[in-house]
Design an enzyme around this catalytic site. Structure first.
Site, short mmCIF file in Angstrom:
data_model
loop_
_atom_site.label_atom_id
_atom_site.label_comp_id
_atom_site.label_asym_id
_atom_site.label_seq_id
_atom_site.Cartn_x
_atom_site.Cartn_y
_atom_site.Cartn_z
N THR A 134 6.06 -50.94 -73.40
CA THR A 134 6.73 -50.02 -73.24
C THR A 134 7.50 -50.85 -71.52
OG1 THR A 134 4.86 -49.44 -71.58
CG2 THR A 134 5.24 -48.14 -73.17
N GLU B 157 4.14 -44.55 -76.50
CA GLU B 157 2.60 -44.37 -76.56
C GLU B 157 1.84 -43.36 -77.76
OE1 GLU B 157 4.01 -44.27 -74.52
OE2 GLU B 157 3.43 -45.73 -72.24
N LYS C 212 10.50 -32.95 -54.58
CA LYS C 212 9.28 -32.42 -54.21
C LYS C 212 10.40 -32.05 -52.51
CE LYS C 212 5.40 -31.10 -54.99
NZ LYS C 212 3.80 -31.47 -54.63
N TRP D 82 9.01 -28.03 -56.43
CA TRP D 82 9.21 -28.80 -57.40
C TRP D 82 10.64 -28.51 -58.02
CZ3 TRP D 82 4.92 -30.87 -61.28
CH2 TRP D 82 4.60 -30.61 -60.81
P1 AMP Z 1 9.22 -44.26 -74.82
O1 AMP Z 1 8.34 -44.56 -73.93
O2 AMP Z 1 10.60 -45.48 -73.36
O3 AMP Z 1 10.29 -43.71 -75.77
O4 AMP Z 1 10.16 -42.89 -73.69
C1 AMP Z 1 9.64 -41.97 -73.10
C2 AMP Z 1 9.50 -40.65 -72.26
O5 AMP Z 1 11.18 -40.87 -72.35
C3 AMP Z 1 9.42 -39.83 -73.02
O6 AMP Z 1 8.00 -40.09 -71.40
C4 AMP Z 1 9.68 -38.78 -71.40
O7 AMP Z 1 9.88 -38.64 -70.40
C5 AMP Z 1 11.97 -39.44 -72.00
N1 AMP Z 1 12.16 -38.62 -72.97
C6 AMP Z 1 11.55 -38.80 -75.18
N2 AMP Z 1 12.28 -37.72 -75.26
C7 AMP Z 1 13.00 -37.12 -74.19
C8 AMP Z 1 13.51 -35.59 -74.90
N3 AMP Z 1 13.89 -35.31 -75.93
N4 AMP Z 1 14.04 -34.95 -73.49
C9 AMP Z 1 13.88 -35.61 -72.66
N5 AMP Z 1 13.25 -36.91 -72.27
C10 AMP Z 1 12.60 -37.88 -72.91
#
Ligand code: AMP
Length: 543
Positions: A185, A331, A441, A446
């Site tokens: 990641t 993950e 915040k 929030w």
């Molecule tokens: P990654 O591991 O790089 O794919 O990032 C995952 C993160 O992307 C998630 O924990 C979210 O914060 C964000 N994410 C993924 N899909 C969405 C979505 N449809 N809307 C908003 N945030 C998203």
């Protein structure tokens, strides 16, 4: 008492043997640096994959070894997915957009023995080769005629290499929990963390992603994954597509090129495509400018970041395409939730449907989800309570590769804390309101930075918007909106605020709007809030 069913292991290689048997003539089309339209059949692909498996053996790669790939979405990368994992090794997909220091870190941390590299990414490896402590051999993904000059030592040519080996190979069967793939990641803090997928998690994820309510793929579909194969396995498409026997279309290094994407969609009759919102914004603008169409496309999967309402509507109104938003993360392999209508919504008008599409989606069997408060107390699914989003399931990571238990992403009850903040409504639709660390915040409440960003990108003059919390003497923190304008568009602070006033509650209205030429991004294309905060470190509100 045990059931009396066979204990056949869930193997990635079984997807390949199944697809070979059942859909041998199905096509795989790729754009590569050397060929604008490479095409061959599943049968040819699998034959070469078996040659690759023999070649890996010939190079001395052993069960469990990590094999790195630095490659785009194309047929050779697909062969690597199956050849490496199918042989019991771990396919470590490396994101070329990581910083050089991060690339050195992930290769050394994974202890990659071999790296398969696309000629276009070669300079990146050449610059760091002296820091790589475990790599014994580089294999360049090209044929002899297209082998580039290189300063790398121990280099082989992919086509020459596999050409030397037999296409007969017996895929080994082993424990389905064996590691199959590794993806780091690109976290916004600290070193990247390795998520290690297994054969079992990959196959179960492929089943789930093929459900009618998710991709609903048929052998008559044509699928264009615009999500990189180095980012969460292109959302699992290379596995789900083979499971369903659909046609696969790969954009190669042209992932961000709208002209190529449109041409591929039209020429290859693409029915489903997937990618992050930024890619689709670019494509829609291109279609507007050129008057070109994407008539065969029925569905676009959108995820990785919140999908703006304008995207949903432009696809619907201008191209008759259904946007299916999904949420997930590295993950979670990544499938977590996805858009779909429930019984009782058949009579929804377009606007009501769009409201549902703008949410992150509903649950999928296999993933349990909940929202909790700071004391880990579960919050109700009432569309109002907001909490930390936690998930659990057989394709969810329980830890990071070679990390201590103290750095576990799991909470005390064994659920993965996603780092997202969400609410879930009574019908089970989940809505991300923020990332835990991005939440603003203000006066103890929030404020969702995502809500403000989504509202801002609804303005036609806004290309991209990022919101961060900045210190405010009265409220502790208040939102600062940072905007990139569309080329040639006119917009000022007053105009932006006026546009937002009926879209946001009073508390969420940004205290200031700043215009910039570009926003900082992470290696996976998300706005890097960390860098944005750094950029505005000395910023002070005047009101
Ligand atoms: P990654 O591991 O790089 O794919 O990032 C995952 C993160 O992307 C998630 O924990 C979210 O914060 C964000 N994410 C993924 N899909 C969405 C979505 N449809 N809307 C908003 N945030 C998203």
């Amino acid at each position: 008492m045990h059931g009396m069913m066979m204990d056949t292991q869930l193997m990635i290689s079984s997807l390949l043997t199944f697809a070979d048997r059942n859909f041998p003539e199905q096509e795989i089309v790729s754009v590569t640096a050397e060929n604008p339209r490479h095409r061959y059949t599943y049968r040819e692909c699998f034959k070469r994959t078996r040659q690759l498996a023999n070649a890996l053996d010939g190079l001395g790669a052993k069960f469990g070894d990590r094999i790195g790939t630095l490659a785009w979405n194309d047929y050779r990368h697909l062969e690597l997915y199956y050849g490496v994992s199918g042989s019991g090794m771990v396919c470590h997909t490396i994101n070329p957009k990581l910083t050089p220091a991060q690339i050195i870190f992930v290769i050394n941390h994974a202890e990659d023995r071999l790296i398969f590299v696309d000629p276009l990414v070669l300079p990146l490896l050449e610059a760091i080769q002296e820091h790589l402590t475990t790599v014994e051999q580089f294999v360049i993904l090209a044929d002899k005629a297209n082998m580039p000059e290189t300063t790398l030592s121990n280099v082989l040519c992919y086509e020459e290499l596999i050409g030397e080996y037999s296409d007969e190979f017996e895929w080994p069967e082993f424990d389905e929990n064996t590691a199959s793939g590794l993806c780091y990641t690109s976290g916004t803090t600290g070193n990247p963390k390795g998520v290690m997928y297994s054969h079992r998690s990959t196959i179960l994820h492929a089943y789930a992603s093929s459900l009618p309510s998710v991709s609903g793929l048929l052998p008559t579909d044509s699928v264009l994954p615009v999500v990189p194969m180095f980012h969460v396995n292109a959302w699992g498409m290379p596995f789900g597509v083979l499971m369903c026997g659909a046609k696969m279309v790969f954009p190669g290094p042209k992932m961000g090129d709208s002209e190529t994407l449109q041409a591929l969609m039209e020429e290859e009759s693409v029915s489903l495509t997937s990618g992050v919102p930024t890619i689709w914004m670019g494509l829609l603008d291109y279609l507007d400018q050129t008057g070109k169409n994407i008539d065969s496309v029925q569905k676009v999967s959108v995820g990785g970041a919140a999908c703006p309402m304008s995207l949903i509507k432009r696809f619907r109104d201008d191209h008759n395409v259904l946007v299916k938003q999904g949420w997930g993360m590295t993950e979670t392999s990544p499938l977590g939730t996805v858009f779909g209508l429930r019984a009782g919504m058949e009579d929804y008008n377009d606007e009501q449907v769009a409201e549902v599409q703008a949410k992150q989606g509903h649950g999928i069997f296999g993933i349990e989800m909940k929202i909790t408060d700071e004391e880990n107390k579960e919050q109700p699914w009432d569309g109002e309570a907001v909490g930390r989003l936690k998930v659990r399931g057989p394709w969810v990571a329980k830890g990071y590769y070679k990390q201590e238990e103290s750095q576990s992403p799991l909470d005390e009850s064994g659920w993965l804390d996603t780092g997202d903040v969400a609410m879930i409504d009574a019908q089970g639709y989940m809505q991300i309101t923020d990332r835990t660390k991005d939440v603003i915040k203000s006066g103890g409440e929030w404020i969702s930075s995502i809500d403000i960003e989504n509202a801002a990108v609804g303005h036609t003059a806004v290309a991209e918007a990022g919101v961060i919390g900045r210190y405010h003497p009265r409220w502790t923190e208040r939102p600062l909106l940072v905007v990139v304008k569309q080329a040639g568009a006119e917009l000022d602070k007053a105009g932006m605020l006026e546009f937002l006033v009926d879209k946001l509650d009073k508390m969420s209205m940004p205290n200031d709007v700043v215009f910039v030429d570009e926003l900082p991004h992470t290696a996976t294309g998300k706005i890097s809030k960390l860098d944005l905060r750094k950029q505005f470190e000395d910023y002070e509100f005047t009101a």
